[in-house]
Design a protein around this motif. Structure first.
Motif, PDB file in Angstrom:
ATOM      1  N   TYR A 125       7.514   4.668  -3.723  1.00 34.14           N
ATOM      2  CA  TYR A 125       6.561   5.126  -2.722  1.00 34.14           C
ATOM      3  C   TYR A 125       5.946   6.449  -3.172  1.00 34.14           C
ATOM      4  N   SER A 172      -1.629   4.114 -10.044  1.00 36.36           N
ATOM      5  CA  SER A 172      -1.501   4.731  -8.736  1.00 36.36           C
ATOM      6  C   SER A 172      -1.598   3.678  -7.640  1.00 36.36           C
ATOM      7  N   TRP A 173      -1.268   4.068  -6.416  1.00 33.44           N
ATOM      8  CA  TRP A 173      -1.265   3.107  -5.324  1.00 33.44           C
ATOM      9  C   TRP A 173      -2.667   2.534  -5.095  1.00 33.44           C
ATOM     10  N   SER A 184       0.826  -1.191   0.000  1.00 32.12           N
ATOM     11  CA  SER A 184       0.000   0.000   0.000  1.00 32.12           C
ATOM     12  C   SER A 184       0.866   1.248   0.000  1.00 32.12           C
ATOM     13  N   GLY A 185       0.463   2.245  -0.792  1.00 31.15           N
ATOM     14  CA  GLY A 185       1.208   3.487  -0.839  1.00 31.15           C
ATOM     15  C   GLY A 185       2.255   3.546  -1.927  1.00 31.15           C
ATOM     16  N   TYR A 186       2.401   2.484  -2.686  1.00 32.92           N
ATOM     17  CA  TYR A 186       3.403   2.436  -3.743  1.00 32.92           C
ATOM     18  C   TYR A 186       2.739   2.535  -5.114  1.00 32.92           C
ATOM     19  N   ALA A 187       3.186   3.497  -5.915  1.00 37.13           N
ATOM     20  CA  ALA A 187       2.813   3.536  -7.321  1.00 37.13           C
ATOM     21  C   ALA A 187       3.633   2.492  -8.063  1.00 37.13           C
ATOM     22  N   LEU A 193      -4.186  -5.142  -4.196  1.00 35.93           N
ATOM     23  CA  LEU A 193      -3.452  -4.861  -2.974  1.00 35.93           C
ATOM     24  C   LEU A 193      -3.382  -6.090  -2.080  1.00 35.93           C
ATOM     25  N   ALA A 224       8.541   0.027  -8.894  1.00 36.82           N
ATOM     26  CA  ALA A 224       7.734   0.540  -7.789  1.00 36.82           C
ATOM     27  C   ALA A 224       8.418   1.720  -7.131  1.00 36.82           C
TER      28      ALA A 224
END
Length: 124
Positions: free
Chosen positions: A100, A52-53, A30-33, A74, A98
């Protein structure tokens, strides 16, 4: 640290389809493009698609728009690249990347983590 492992590459005839997968491990996804890039022999690594994340935003290179689809789950820490109507010029090593951040990005330099690549060969 994020580890990325691509799979799903192979050989296919022009007009065919392949689905690439990229499994992430090492920390929360989570939070990673995420992005997909490719590199053909003798050429620079080029952008293919990014997400996008949250999965709500996607970008595509003009050369693959309408043929490729990027998606992610996810729960499974996995990002996919569905490739349809493959062309000879799609032949390349495909890399998962990847970084953040919320937004997808197109530049190679904007990604901190990379997989080892998977070969895609399209023949006539």
């Amino acid at each position: 640290q994020v580890q990325l492992v691509e799979s799903g590459g192979g050989s296919v005839q022009a007009g065919g389809s392949l689905r690439l997968s990229c499994a992430a491990s090492g920390r929360t996804f989570s939070g990673y493009a995420m992005g997909w890039f490719r590199q053909a022999p003798g050429k620079e690594r080029e952008f293919v698609a990014a997400i996008s994340w949250s999965g709500s935003s996607t970008y595509y290179a003009d050369s693959v728009k309408g043929r490729f689809t990027i998606s992610r789950t996810l729960a499974k820490n996995t990002v996919y690249l569905q490739m349809n109507s493959l062309k000879l010029e799609d032949t390349a090593v495909y890399y998962c990347a990847a970084d953040y951040g919320i937004s997808p990005r197109r530049d190679v330099d904007e990604y901190a983590y990379w997989g080892q690549g998977t070969q895609v060969t399209v023949s006539s």
